[in-house]
Design a protein around this motif. Structure first.
Motif, PDB file in Angstrom:
ATOM      1  N   MET A   1      -4.425  28.599   8.357  1.00  0.00           N
ATOM      2  CA  MET A   1      -5.074  29.011   9.607  1.00  0.00           C
ATOM      3  C   MET A   1      -4.674  28.070  10.746  1.00  0.00           C
ATOM      4  O   MET A   1      -4.133  28.487  11.748  1.00  0.00           O
ATOM      5  N   ASN A  21      -9.144  26.300   6.332  1.00  0.00           N
ATOM      6  CA  ASN A  21      -9.706  27.132   5.272  1.00  0.00           C
ATOM      7  C   ASN A  21     -11.204  27.354   5.465  1.00  0.00           C
ATOM      8  O   ASN A  21     -11.735  28.418   5.124  1.00  0.00           O
ATOM      9  N   LYS A  24     -11.497  30.213   7.892  1.00  0.00           N
ATOM     10  CA  LYS A  24     -11.228  31.474   7.206  1.00  0.00           C
ATOM     11  C   LYS A  24     -12.464  31.946   6.435  1.00  0.00           C
ATOM     12  O   LYS A  24     -12.889  33.098   6.540  1.00  0.00           O
ATOM     13  N   TYR A  25     -13.002  31.041   5.647  1.00  0.00           N
ATOM     14  CA  TYR A  25     -14.180  31.330   4.824  1.00  0.00           C
ATOM     15  C   TYR A  25     -15.338  31.793   5.700  1.00  0.00           C
ATOM     16  O   TYR A  25     -15.994  32.807   5.421  1.00  0.00           O
ATOM     17  N   VAL A  67     -10.326  36.552  13.954  1.00  0.00           N
ATOM     18  CA  VAL A  67      -9.877  35.776  12.796  1.00  0.00           C
ATOM     19  C   VAL A  67      -9.712  36.686  11.586  1.00  0.00           C
ATOM     20  O   VAL A  67      -8.724  36.596  10.851  1.00  0.00           O
ATOM     21  N   LEU A  71      -6.137  37.431   9.481  1.00  0.00           N
ATOM     22  CA  LEU A  71      -6.051  37.244   8.025  1.00  0.00           C
ATOM     23  C   LEU A  71      -5.759  38.534   7.270  1.00  0.00           C
ATOM     24  O   LEU A  71      -5.521  38.505   6.060  1.00  0.00           O
TER      25      LEU A  71
END
Length: 333
Positions: A1, A21, A24-25, A67, A71
């Motif tokens: 990311m 990360n 992202k999570y 985001v 992804l």
């Protein structure tokens, strides 16, 4: 990311690896919690339409959705958001492997892991999962739904591998929650009746599932804690599937002993567990840490589980490997 530098020697640095990360999570789990993926199942939406559908601010919706789009969970084209290839693959509500519950549970797990440093200092979390669920029953329902979809990945191989005694008629499923394993055993063994003993919030949707499968007359539900409830007697099989990692050595030793007393001669206790090996394993180590954060407990080794069964005077103990991270430990009375 994050890609804070193009220097190859700095690839995988903590900024890019861990902060990236984490974002992202946060983005994907928040999108699931907010209902973004559910809203887009109706079709593509503009930013304003999407924000309205989930009851959120336009700026906040944009931040999360962008985001998720980067992804591959969403797509953004001509000013409209739509489900992306990852959402189509993993979040299909028409599929028995709809992993939306996994994202909802991951969102709740974030809150648990946030308190990990203090739990490490104290030796246990301030609240166990069950104590959290008393205040947030919806989190308990999310966990049960997550365990159901997770169990679908292995239920067939487990049902085939368990050595059910010939002529078995009664099964007790401790912590059986969603009932997926019990229903699979009942379908495989038409003469079998069963009882599932679990907490009320874990059984919130189980009755409806049994009705839908036409098994309500063969499976009864008992709401309570298997740590304290009388387990009864005369069972051919007692299942302890993925529960010992949520309890202390002392609790598990007592539970196995009481389960053994609930068996008829020749009956079997079947433990399904992510068994800790002699060498560190990436999956097991991560799972054990999550269990510590959730309840202050851990994964257990085969000698530990075998020891509980031997101390309960079970005649034989057998370890059965499965094509997954979990395996079976079977004790026969």
């Amino acid at each position: 990311m994050f890609k804070t530098t193009t220097d190859a020697d700095l690839a995988g640095n903590p900024i890019d690896e861990f902060i990236g990360n984490s974002i992202k999570y946060a983005a994907v789990t928040a999108a699931a919690k907010l209902g973004v993926f559910t809203a887009l199942r109706e079709g593509p939406k503009t930013l304003e339409e999407l924000a309205g559908a989930i009851g959120a601010s336009v700026d906040g919706t944009r931040a999360v959705a962008d985001v998720a789009a980067v992804l591959g969970w969403l797509e953004l084209s001509d000013g409209r958001y739509a489900t992306g290839p990852l959402a189509e693959r993993w979040l299909d509500t028409d599929s028995v492997l709809d992993f939306t519950p996994a994202l909802l549970w991951a969102y709740e797990l974030t809150n648990v892991l946030w308190e990990l440093p203090q739990a490490v200092r104290d030796g246990k979390p301030a609240q166990s999962l069950w104590e959290r669920w008393a205040d947030k029953p919806e989190a308990g329902k999310d966990f049960s739904a997550y365990m159901k979809v997770k169990s679908r990945l292995t239920v067939d191989s487990i049902t085939e591998a368990v050595p059910v005694p010939e002529g078995a008629q009664r099964l007790l499923d401790l912590g059986g929650s969603h009932g997926l394993h019990t229903m699979a055993f009942c379908r495989r063994y038409p003469e079998l009746t069963a009882t599932i003993l679990d907490l009320p919030e874990a059984l919130a949707n189980t009755g409806a599932a049994l009705e839908a499968e036409g098994l309500a007359d063969r499976v009864s539900l008992r709401r309570g804690s298997f740590l304290t409830e009388d387990l009864g007697e005369g069972y051919d099989v007692v299942l302890l599937f993925e529960i010992v990692h949520n309890h202390t050595d002392e609790e598990n030793r007592d539970l196995i002993a009481r389960a053994a007393k609930a068996l008829r001669p020749g009956g079997k206790i079947v433990v399904l567990e992510d068994v800790r090996g002699e060498k560190l394993d990436e999956h097991n180590a991560a799972f054990s840490l999550a269990m510590f954060a959730c309840s202050g407990d851990r994964t257990y080794s085969l000698p530990e589980i075998t020891g509980w069964m031997e101390d309960a005077d079970l005649a034989t103990v057998e370890h059965i490997a499965l094509p997954s991270s979990v395996s079976l430990v079977v004790g026969t009375k």
